[in-house]
Design an enzyme around this catalytic site. Structure first.
Site, PDB file in Angstrom:
ATOM      1  N   CYS A 154       2.883   6.513   5.828  1.00  0.00           N
ATOM      2  CA  CYS A 154       2.156   5.607   4.932  1.00  0.00           C
ATOM      3  C   CYS A 154       2.713   4.206   5.153  1.00  0.00           C
ATOM      4  O   CYS A 154       3.309   3.945   6.207  1.00  0.00           O
ATOM      5  CB  CYS A 154       2.276   6.062   3.478  1.00  0.00           C
ATOM      6  SG  CYS A 154       3.959   6.122   2.846  1.00  0.00           S
ATOM      7  N   ASN A 176       6.714   4.312   2.881  1.00  0.00           N
ATOM      8  CA  ASN A 176       7.500   5.555   2.948  1.00  0.00           C
ATOM      9  C   ASN A 176       8.292   5.806   1.664  1.00  0.00           C
ATOM     10  O   ASN A 176       9.382   6.370   1.681  1.00  0.00           O
ATOM     11  CB  ASN A 176       8.437   5.579   4.174  1.00  0.00           C
ATOM     12  CG  ASN A 176       9.038   6.951   4.499  1.00  0.00           C
ATOM     13  OD1 ASN A 176      10.167   7.041   4.990  1.00  0.00           O
ATOM     14  ND2 ASN A 176       8.341   8.021   4.208  1.00  0.00           N
ATOM     15  N   CYS A 211       6.147   6.450  -1.407  1.00  0.00           N
ATOM     16  CA  CYS A 211       5.218   7.155  -2.314  1.00  0.00           C
ATOM     17  C   CYS A 211       4.504   8.301  -1.601  1.00  0.00           C
ATOM     18  O   CYS A 211       4.856   9.470  -1.762  1.00  0.00           O
ATOM     19  CB  CYS A 211       4.188   6.195  -2.908  1.00  0.00           C
ATOM     20  SG  CYS A 211       4.895   4.908  -3.964  1.00  0.00           S
ATOM     21  N   ARG A 212       3.477   7.977  -0.809  1.00  0.00           N
ATOM     22  CA  ARG A 212       2.596   9.022  -0.278  1.00  0.00           C
ATOM     23  C   ARG A 212       3.240   9.895   0.781  1.00  0.00           C
ATOM     24  O   ARG A 212       3.178  11.137   0.695  1.00  0.00           O
ATOM     25  CB  ARG A 212       1.318   8.373   0.274  1.00  0.00           C
ATOM     26  CG  ARG A 212       0.481   7.711  -0.795  1.00  0.00           C
ATOM     27  CD  ARG A 212      -0.556   6.788  -0.192  1.00  0.00           C
ATOM     28  NE  ARG A 212       0.064   5.613   0.409  1.00  0.00           N
ATOM     29  CZ  ARG A 212      -0.568   4.695   1.122  1.00  0.00           C
ATOM     30  NH1 ARG A 212      -1.857   4.833   1.343  1.00  0.00           N
ATOM     31  NH2 ARG A 212       0.064   3.648   1.606  1.00  0.00           N
ATOM     32  N   SER A 213       3.843   9.282   1.814  1.00  0.00           N
ATOM     33  CA  SER A 213       4.340  10.132   2.911  1.00  0.00           C
ATOM     34  C   SER A 213       5.562  10.973   2.521  1.00  0.00           C
ATOM     35  O   SER A 213       5.653  12.124   2.968  1.00  0.00           O
ATOM     36  CB  SER A 213       4.567   9.337   4.199  1.00  0.00           C
ATOM     37  OG  SER A 213       5.544   8.352   4.054  1.00  0.00           O
ATOM     38  N   ASP A 265      -3.220   4.151  -1.811  1.00  0.00           N
ATOM     39  CA  ASP A 265      -1.906   3.646  -2.194  1.00  0.00           C
ATOM     40  C   ASP A 265      -1.779   3.621  -3.728  1.00  0.00           C
ATOM     41  O   ASP A 265      -2.552   2.936  -4.395  1.00  0.00           O
ATOM     42  CB  ASP A 265      -1.799   2.230  -1.621  1.00  0.00           C
ATOM     43  CG  ASP A 265      -0.464   1.590  -1.879  1.00  0.00           C
ATOM     44  OD1 ASP A 265       0.329   2.174  -2.628  1.00  0.00           O
ATOM     45  OD2 ASP A 265      -0.233   0.504  -1.329  1.00  0.00           O
TER      46      ASP A 265
END
Ligand code: 4NP
Length: 154
Positions: free
Chosen positions: A7, A10, A12-14, A123
């Site tokens: 993401c 690095n 939150c999402r990934s 995001d």
């Protein structure tokens, strides 16, 4: 099989995708055969722990992000990983722009794995709590689809 989730930051999402997918391959008995990591296209948060809101939302579903630390994508990732999965189109574009000519990795959007209506994990950083739940919902569905796909490829 080595899988890298990417993401922007690095944090939150990934990292959430890394923890959810690692949890699923562990339960499937495939932890020895599939390695999982995550990275960001940006370096602003390198060395930092994941976002507290992401950690808390993930922990409520039984995923532990506490040991993860952010890092930026590096050129060697394109040969070390078989599959590099971007969370959104901007991440994918950034990855493609820095992909070395001798790269062996397949670079794609993560949500293409489950072929749903949504193509991006948005995001959640500047939004409310529901954004983090949305991230986890999408990641859980796409992780199941990815696991099914990798079982066929192993
Ligand atoms: P991520 O979220 O890409 O899912 O880790 C973000 C984290 C930080 C920022 C943007 C997105 N930021 O602008 O600092």
């Amino acid at each position: 099989m080595n899988v890298l989730f990417v993401c922007l930051g690095n944090i939150c999402r990934s990292p959430a995708a890394e923890a959810v997918f690692r949890h699923k391959i562990g339960k499937a008995g495939l932890a020895e055969r599939i390695t999982v990591d995550s990275a960001g296209t940006g370096d602003w948060h390198a060395g930092k722990a994941p976002d507290r809101r992401m950690c808390q939302a993930a922990a409520r579903r039984g995923y532990d992000l506490s040991a993860l630390r952010a890092r930026q994508v590096e050129p060697v990732d394109f040969s070390r990983f078989d599959l590099i999965l971007a969370m959104d189109q901007a991440n994918l574009r950034d990855l493609e722009a820095q992909c070395p000519v001798d790269a062996s990795a397949e670079v794609d959007l993560f949500l293409r794995r489950y072929r749903g209506e949504r193509h991006e994990v948005s995001d959640p950083y500047y939004g409310g709590e529901e954004g983090f739940e949305d991230v986890l919902n999408l990641i859980e569905i796409a992780s199941d689809a990815l696991l099914a796909e990798l079982r066929d490829r192993l």
